[in-house]
Design a protein around this motif. Structure first.
Motif, PDB file in Angstrom:
ATOM      1  N   ALA A   1       0.847  -1.202   0.000  1.00 35.88           N
ATOM      2  CA  ALA A   1       0.000   0.000   0.000  1.00 35.88           C
ATOM      3  C   ALA A   1       0.876   1.243   0.000  1.00 35.88           C
ATOM      4  N   PRO A   2       1.364   1.616  -1.184  1.00 33.49           N
ATOM      5  CA  PRO A   2       2.179   2.831  -1.259  1.00 33.49           C
ATOM      6  C   PRO A   2       1.376   4.060  -0.845  1.00 33.49           C
ATOM      7  N   GLY A   3       2.091   5.076  -0.449  1.00 32.24           N
ATOM      8  CA  GLY A   3       1.452   6.319  -0.038  1.00 32.24           C
ATOM      9  C   GLY A   3       1.089   7.199  -1.217  1.00 32.24           C
ATOM     10  N   LEU A   4       0.853   8.455  -0.927  1.00 35.75           N
ATOM     11  CA  LEU A   4       0.465   9.440  -1.921  1.00 35.75           C
ATOM     12  C   LEU A   4       1.466   9.457  -3.069  1.00 35.75           C
TER      13      LEU A   4
ATOM     14  N   ARG B   1      -4.256   2.204   3.334  1.00 35.73           N
ATOM     15  CA  ARG B   1      -3.249   2.947   4.099  1.00 35.73           C
ATOM     16  C   ARG B   1      -3.858   4.304   4.428  1.00 35.73           C
ATOM     17  N   PHE B   2      -3.707   4.729   5.681  1.00 36.23           N
ATOM     18  CA  PHE B   2      -4.259   6.011   6.120  1.00 36.23           C
ATOM     19  C   PHE B   2      -3.123   6.929   6.558  1.00 36.23           C
ATOM     20  N   ALA B   3      -3.256   8.201   6.237  1.00 35.80           N
ATOM     21  CA  ALA B   3      -2.244   9.201   6.560  1.00 35.80           C
ATOM     22  C   ALA B   3      -2.181   9.457   8.060  1.00 35.80           C
TER      23      ALA B   3
ATOM     24  N   GLY C   1       2.373   7.199  -4.953  1.00 35.27           N
ATOM     25  CA  GLY C   1       3.156   5.980  -5.067  1.00 35.27           C
ATOM     26  C   GLY C   1       4.397   5.920  -4.202  1.00 35.27           C
ATOM     27  N   THR C   2       4.594   6.894  -3.332  1.00 36.67           N
ATOM     28  CA  THR C   2       5.768   6.853  -2.467  1.00 36.67           C
ATOM     29  C   THR C   2       5.655   5.692  -1.489  1.00 36.67           C
ATOM     30  N   ARG C   3       6.772   5.079  -1.206  1.00 39.09           N
ATOM     31  CA  ARG C   3       6.766   3.928  -0.299  1.00 39.09           C
ATOM     32  C   ARG C   3       7.078   4.329   1.135  1.00 39.09           C
ATOM     33  N   ALA C   4       7.869   5.360   1.323  1.00 38.74           N
ATOM     34  CA  ALA C   4       8.330   5.719   2.664  1.00 38.74           C
ATOM     35  C   ALA C   4       7.151   6.085   3.572  1.00 38.74           C
ATOM     36  N   ILE C   5       7.323   5.788   4.844  1.00 39.16           N
ATOM     37  CA  ILE C   5       6.397   6.270   5.862  1.00 39.16           C
ATOM     38  C   ILE C   5       6.800   7.728   6.102  1.00 39.16           C
ATOM     39  N   LYS C   6       5.833   8.620   6.005  1.00 39.58           N
ATOM     40  CA  LYS C   6       6.144  10.052   6.103  1.00 39.58           C
ATOM     41  C   LYS C   6       6.246  10.548   7.536  1.00 39.58           C
ATOM     42  N   TRP C   7       5.501   9.940   8.457  1.00 38.80           N
ATOM     43  CA  TRP C   7       5.497  10.432   9.830  1.00 38.80           C
ATOM     44  C   TRP C   7       4.854   9.382  10.736  1.00 38.80           C
ATOM     45  N   ASN C   8       4.885   9.662  12.025  1.00 34.86           N
ATOM     46  CA  ASN C   8       4.241   8.800  13.014  1.00 34.86           C
ATOM     47  C   ASN C   8       2.738   8.705  12.738  1.00 34.86           C
TER      48      ASN C   8
END
Length: 162
Positions: free
Chosen positions: A114-117, A141-143, A119-126
């Motif tokens: 479940a890539p982020g916004l 995946r939820f922000a 298609g980014t893979r990194a977790i952006k924050w806690n």
């Protein structure tokens, strides 16, 4: 690895946990921190736990110190903080890394599934949240800024699927 149930992790009190022990349940996996602006979400996660645990929801909090060093404590400090300040009764896991060369294998898999916004893979924050269905596959995946209360509909849909 095909499903979340192929992984194992360590609980906050140092016990090995094979995620296959939760087969058939819905999992909500969250990277947490004790000193983050989103830390009050622990209370919302605990509310979800109290509301849905008996229907098959398992919440797993994974403390992470990778974002502005917002969870520097050891396991005992983290456990005491979560219990004292937020009454946390859901499953808290040992501290992990969610990005970089020491990424926990579970998180490497979650980010791939479940890539982020954009298609980014990194977790952006806690407090990035992954909802996993009863079949062990990532549903959504939820922000970090998505409050736990906003997950109720998705959790209820997942719990109704067999």
């Amino acid at each position: 690895m095909n499903t979340v149930f192929d992984f194992s992790a360590t609980t906050l009190d140092g016990q090995a946990l094979d995620l296959s022990s939760h087969k058939g349940k819905v999992l909500l996996i969250v990277n947490t921190a004790s000193a983050c602006g989103f830390t009050p979400q622990l209370a919302g996660l605990e509310q979800l736990h109290q509301r849905y645990a008996d229907q098959g929801l398992v919440i797993m909090g994974f403390p992470c110190n990778q974002f502005a060093h917002q969870d520097p404590g050891d396991a005992a400090q983290i456990a005491q903080f979560c219990e004292r300040n937020f009454g946390v009764r859901f499953l808290m896991m040992a501290k992990v890394e969610v990005n970089g060369v020491n990424t926990h294998p579970l998180y490497a898999w979650l980010k791939q599934q479940a890539p982020g916004l954009l298609g980014t893979r990194a977790i952006k924050w806690n407090f990035t949240k992954f909802l996993v269905g009863r079949d062990g596959r990532v549903l959504q995946r939820f922000a970090p800024q998505t409050p736990p209360a906003k997950l109720s509909t998705a959790i209820e849909q997942a719990l109704q699927s067999h």
